[in-house]
Design a protein around this motif. Structure first.
Motif, PDB file in Angstrom:
ATOM      1  N   ILE A   2       4.260  -3.270  -6.193  1.00  0.00           N
ATOM      2  CA  ILE A   2       4.296  -1.981  -4.573  1.00  0.00           C
ATOM      3  C   ILE A   2       5.140  -2.223  -3.129  1.00  0.00           C
ATOM      4  O   ILE A   2       4.185  -3.600  -2.942  1.00  0.00           O
ATOM      5  N   PRO A   3       5.516  -1.673  -2.992  1.00  0.00           N
ATOM      6  CA  PRO A   3       7.215  -1.894  -1.523  1.00  0.00           C
ATOM      7  C   PRO A   3       5.230  -2.643  -0.315  1.00  0.00           C
ATOM      8  O   PRO A   3       5.143  -1.778  -0.167  1.00  0.00           O
ATOM      9  N   SER A   4       6.155  -3.519   0.714  1.00  0.00           N
ATOM     10  CA  SER A   4       5.641  -3.278   1.351  1.00  0.00           C
ATOM     11  C   SER A   4       6.243  -4.456   2.511  1.00  0.00           C
ATOM     12  O   SER A   4       7.578  -5.142   1.443  1.00  0.00           O
ATOM     13  N   ASP A   5       5.578  -5.036   3.658  1.00  0.00           N
ATOM     14  CA  ASP A   5       6.702  -5.525   4.495  1.00  0.00           C
ATOM     15  C   ASP A   5       6.200  -7.298   3.538  1.00  0.00           C
ATOM     16  O   ASP A   5       5.261  -7.156   4.047  1.00  0.00           O
ATOM     17  N   GLU A   6       7.293  -7.817   4.641  1.00  0.00           N
ATOM     18  CA  GLU A   6       7.462  -8.857   3.776  1.00  0.00           C
ATOM     19  C   GLU A   6       6.308  -9.753   4.592  1.00  0.00           C
ATOM     20  O   GLU A   6       6.141 -11.403   4.407  1.00  0.00           O
ATOM     21  N   ALA A   7       6.081  -9.317   6.497  1.00  0.00           N
ATOM     22  CA  ALA A   7       5.410 -10.295   6.768  1.00  0.00           C
ATOM     23  C   ALA A   7       3.731 -10.800   6.740  1.00  0.00           C
ATOM     24  O   ALA A   7       2.882 -10.820   6.947  1.00  0.00           O
ATOM     25  N   MET A  37     -14.372  -1.216  -4.938  1.00  0.00           N
ATOM     26  CA  MET A  37     -14.915  -0.407  -6.494  1.00  0.00           C
ATOM     27  C   MET A  37     -14.829   1.101  -6.434  1.00  0.00           C
ATOM     28  O   MET A  37     -14.842   2.069  -6.651  1.00  0.00           O
ATOM     29  N   GLY A  38     -15.621   1.239  -5.388  1.00  0.00           N
ATOM     30  CA  GLY A  38     -16.241   3.077  -4.743  1.00  0.00           C
ATOM     31  C   GLY A  38     -15.008   3.360  -4.153  1.00  0.00           C
ATOM     32  O   GLY A  38     -14.846   4.759  -4.084  1.00  0.00           O
ATOM     33  N   SER A  39     -14.340   2.730  -3.244  1.00  0.00           N
ATOM     34  CA  SER A  39     -13.172   2.570  -2.611  1.00  0.00           C
ATOM     35  C   SER A  39     -12.077   3.041  -3.999  1.00  0.00           C
ATOM     36  O   SER A  39     -11.167   4.665  -3.603  1.00  0.00           O
ATOM     37  N   CYS A  40     -11.852   2.469  -5.247  1.00  0.00           N
ATOM     38  CA  CYS A  40     -10.765   2.863  -6.039  1.00  0.00           C
ATOM     39  C   CYS A  40     -11.886   4.621  -6.203  1.00  0.00           C
ATOM     40  O   CYS A  40     -10.699   5.380  -6.782  1.00  0.00           O
ATOM     41  N   ALA A  41     -12.862   4.565  -6.910  1.00  0.00           N
ATOM     42  CA  ALA A  41     -12.972   5.482  -7.213  1.00  0.00           C
ATOM     43  C   ALA A  41     -12.953   6.408  -6.326  1.00  0.00           C
ATOM     44  O   ALA A  41     -12.124   7.935  -7.371  1.00  0.00           O
ATOM     45  N   ARG A  42     -13.016   6.731  -5.677  1.00  0.00           N
ATOM     46  CA  ARG A  42     -12.738   7.886  -4.040  1.00  0.00           C
ATOM     47  C   ARG A  42     -11.471   8.104  -4.606  1.00  0.00           C
ATOM     48  O   ARG A  42     -10.751   9.640  -4.633  1.00  0.00           O
ATOM     49  N   VAL A  43     -10.244   7.265  -4.929  1.00  0.00           N
ATOM     50  CA  VAL A  43      -9.368   7.837  -4.590  1.00  0.00           C
ATOM     51  C   VAL A  43      -8.398   8.324  -6.445  1.00  0.00           C
ATOM     52  O   VAL A  43      -7.572   9.451  -6.362  1.00  0.00           O
ATOM     53  N   LEU A  44      -8.919   7.500  -7.016  1.00  0.00           N
ATOM     54  CA  LEU A  44      -9.072   8.904  -8.571  1.00  0.00           C
ATOM     55  C   LEU A  44      -9.489   9.759  -8.943  1.00  0.00           C
ATOM     56  O   LEU A  44      -8.614  10.715  -8.552  1.00  0.00           O
ATOM     57  N   LYS A  45     -10.451  10.692  -7.772  1.00  0.00           N
ATOM     58  CA  LYS A  45     -10.498  11.129  -8.079  1.00  0.00           C
ATOM     59  C   LYS A  45      -9.873  12.604  -6.996  1.00  0.00           C
ATOM     60  O   LYS A  45      -9.850  13.911  -7.030  1.00  0.00           O
ATOM     61  N   ASN A  46      -8.881  12.110  -5.547  1.00  0.00           N
ATOM     62  CA  ASN A  46      -8.529  12.478  -5.011  1.00  0.00           C
ATOM     63  C   ASN A  46      -7.344  12.977  -5.289  1.00  0.00           C
ATOM     64  O   ASN A  46      -6.536  14.000  -4.489  1.00  0.00           O
ATOM     65  N   THR A  47      -6.362  11.941  -6.082  1.00  0.00           N
ATOM     66  CA  THR A  47      -5.294  12.316  -6.669  1.00  0.00           C
ATOM     67  C   THR A  47      -5.693  12.572  -8.090  1.00  0.00           C
ATOM     68  O   THR A  47      -5.097  12.521  -8.755  1.00  0.00           O
ATOM     69  N   GLY A  48      -6.699  13.411  -8.910  1.00  0.00           N
ATOM     70  CA  GLY A  48      -6.618  14.042 -10.217  1.00  0.00           C
ATOM     71  C   GLY A  48      -7.307  13.032 -11.040  1.00  0.00           C
ATOM     72  O   GLY A  48      -7.024  13.698 -12.060  1.00  0.00           O
ATOM     73  N   SER A  97       0.678  -7.877   0.677  1.00  0.00           N
ATOM     74  CA  SER A  97      -0.523  -7.961  -0.200  1.00  0.00           C
ATOM     75  C   SER A  97      -0.802  -7.161   0.777  1.00  0.00           C
ATOM     76  O   SER A  97      -1.969  -6.626   1.638  1.00  0.00           O
ATOM     77  N   LEU A  98      -0.928  -6.312  -0.795  1.00  0.00           N
ATOM     78  CA  LEU A  98      -2.520  -4.931  -0.420  1.00  0.00           C
ATOM     79  C   LEU A  98      -3.912  -5.445  -0.268  1.00  0.00           C
ATOM     80  O   LEU A  98      -4.050  -5.594  -1.633  1.00  0.00           O
ATOM     81  N   ASN A  99      -4.050  -4.356   0.249  1.00  0.00           N
ATOM     82  CA  ASN A  99      -6.020  -3.972  -0.579  1.00  0.00           C
ATOM     83  C   ASN A  99      -5.655  -3.345  -1.633  1.00  0.00           C
ATOM     84  O   ASN A  99      -5.172  -2.793  -2.021  1.00  0.00           O
ATOM     85  N   LEU A 100      -6.632  -4.096  -2.477  1.00  0.00           N
ATOM     86  CA  LEU A 100      -7.024  -3.695  -3.615  1.00  0.00           C
ATOM     87  C   LEU A 100      -7.113  -1.878  -3.502  1.00  0.00           C
ATOM     88  O   LEU A 100      -6.485  -1.423  -4.324  1.00  0.00           O
ATOM     89  N   SER A 101      -7.724  -1.307  -3.055  1.00  0.00           N
ATOM     90  CA  SER A 101      -7.942   0.222  -3.351  1.00  0.00           C
ATOM     91  C   SER A 101      -6.448   0.778  -2.461  1.00  0.00           C
ATOM     92  O   SER A 101      -6.513   2.343  -2.813  1.00  0.00           O
ATOM     93  N   HIS A 102      -5.884   0.011  -1.292  1.00  0.00           N
ATOM     94  CA  HIS A 102      -4.446   0.735  -0.668  1.00  0.00           C
ATOM     95  C   HIS A 102      -3.956   0.850  -1.793  1.00  0.00           C
ATOM     96  O   HIS A 102      -3.068   1.582  -2.037  1.00  0.00           O
ATOM     97  N   ALA A 103      -3.210   0.079  -2.710  1.00  0.00           N
ATOM     98  CA  ALA A 103      -2.785  -0.506  -3.815  1.00  0.00           C
ATOM     99  C   ALA A 103      -2.686   1.045  -5.056  1.00  0.00           C
ATOM    100  O   ALA A 103      -2.168   1.271  -5.168  1.00  0.00           O
ATOM    101  N   VAL A 104      -4.342   1.130  -5.720  1.00  0.00           N
ATOM    102  CA  VAL A 104      -4.713   2.345  -6.134  1.00  0.00           C
ATOM    103  C   VAL A 104      -4.000   3.090  -5.629  1.00  0.00           C
ATOM    104  O   VAL A 104      -3.918   4.107  -6.154  1.00  0.00           O
ATOM    105  N   MET A 105      -4.408   3.749  -4.538  1.00  0.00           N
ATOM    106  CA  MET A 105      -3.835   5.063  -4.254  1.00  0.00           C
ATOM    107  C   MET A 105      -2.866   5.447  -4.162  1.00  0.00           C
ATOM    108  O   MET A 105      -1.476   5.993  -4.362  1.00  0.00           O
TER     109      MET A 105
END
Length: 273
Positions: A165-170, A49-60, A173-181
């Motif tokens: 969100i496209p990612s490698d089939e192998a 949740m902290g990482s996602c807050a940072r992502v939001l602020k990074n991207t406006g 699954s993305l980390n939550l904050s990475h998906a938000v980013m």
């Protein structure tokens, strides 16, 4: 009826005085994404949740919505949020998805799994332009599921569109904050925000003087000697230097550095007579 255990998760301790100051600083301006809610459904990790807050602020973005979250007013979340603590502290905490989606006109859900409850499944390239266009005049919510199992069927049924969100089939699954980013940054780029161009090319006249200086030094080194087809070699070398430096768009300080090296070579020849 919300289970008592879930009610406990939604209860957050009151803000300390320093948290209130950080909270209020977040209202100094509104972003162009003020109509977009980034909704985390039952997030389990305070660090996420902290990482996602940072992502939001990074991207406006400015609207973080937490549905039935684990505790996030703690050092784990603050350390990951860094200078986005204000955004984290003013996150809207909701007991259920109904409360989170009040007033929303378009609900977009993210998922990596396929199935009858996840059709039709759009690509990110198809979904994001729609999200961006609708958000110009309407409230939009983008939903992200909990870390261990994503969005569940009752929540999926509330979504107007679903996208992956496209990612490698192998390991898709993305980390939550990475998906938000990924989502927020792509929307951010759609808004026309681009990095400031910091490379200022050196004036052409100065670059030409550098080439003249370079040719003089090459002649000192024996290039251009008529006894060894030197003119042909010199022309070839100069032509290649022009191609090399032409691809790099030399800055003024780089031209000065090159000319400084050439000057040292000239002085060395003069000293050795």
């Amino acid at each position: 009826m919300v289970p008592e255990s879930q009610e406990a998760l939604c209860r957050q301790p009151p803000l300390e005085w320093w948290q209130q100051e950080v909270f209020l600083r977040g209202f100094e301006k509104l972003s162009e994404f003020s109509n977009v809610d980034i909704v985390l459904v039952e997030p389990q990790g305070a660090h996420n949740m902290g990482s996602c807050a940072r992502v939001l602020k990074n991207t406006g973005f400015e609207n973080l919505v937490l549905v039935n979250p684990a505790d996030f007013r703690n050092d784990d979340a603050y350390s990951m949020a860094c200078k986005a603590k204000d955004l984290l502290l003013r996150a809207r905490v909701c007991r259920d998805i109904d409360e989170a989606l009040e007033g929303v006109k378009l609900v977009a859900g993210t998922t990596r799994r396929k199935g009858k409850f996840r059709e039709p499944l759009l690509t990110m390239e198809e979904a994001l332009p729609l999200i961006y266009d609708v958000s110009r005049r309407n409230r939009v919510a983008v939903l992200f599921g909990r870390e261990d199992r994503g969005l569940e069927n009752p929540v999926l049924s509330r979504c107007d569109i679903l996208f992956e969100i496209p990612s490698d089939e192998a390991y898709p699954s993305l980390n939550l904050s990475h998906a938000v980013m990924v989502v927020c940054h792509n929307l951010f780029m759609m808004s026309g925000k681009k990095a400031e161009h910091r490379i200022v090319a050196c004036p052409k006249e100065d670059v030409e003087r550098m080439y003249e200086h370079l040719e003089r030094v090459l002649r000192l080194l024996g290039y251009g000697d008529p006894d060894r087809r030197g003119e042909f070699l010199l022309e070839s070398v100069m032509r290649n230097f022009r191609k090399l430096f032409g691809r790099t768009s030399l800055m003024k300080k780089e031209v000065n550095m090159i000319r400084g090296i050439l000057t040292r070579i000239e002085r060395k020849f003069q000293e050795e007579g």
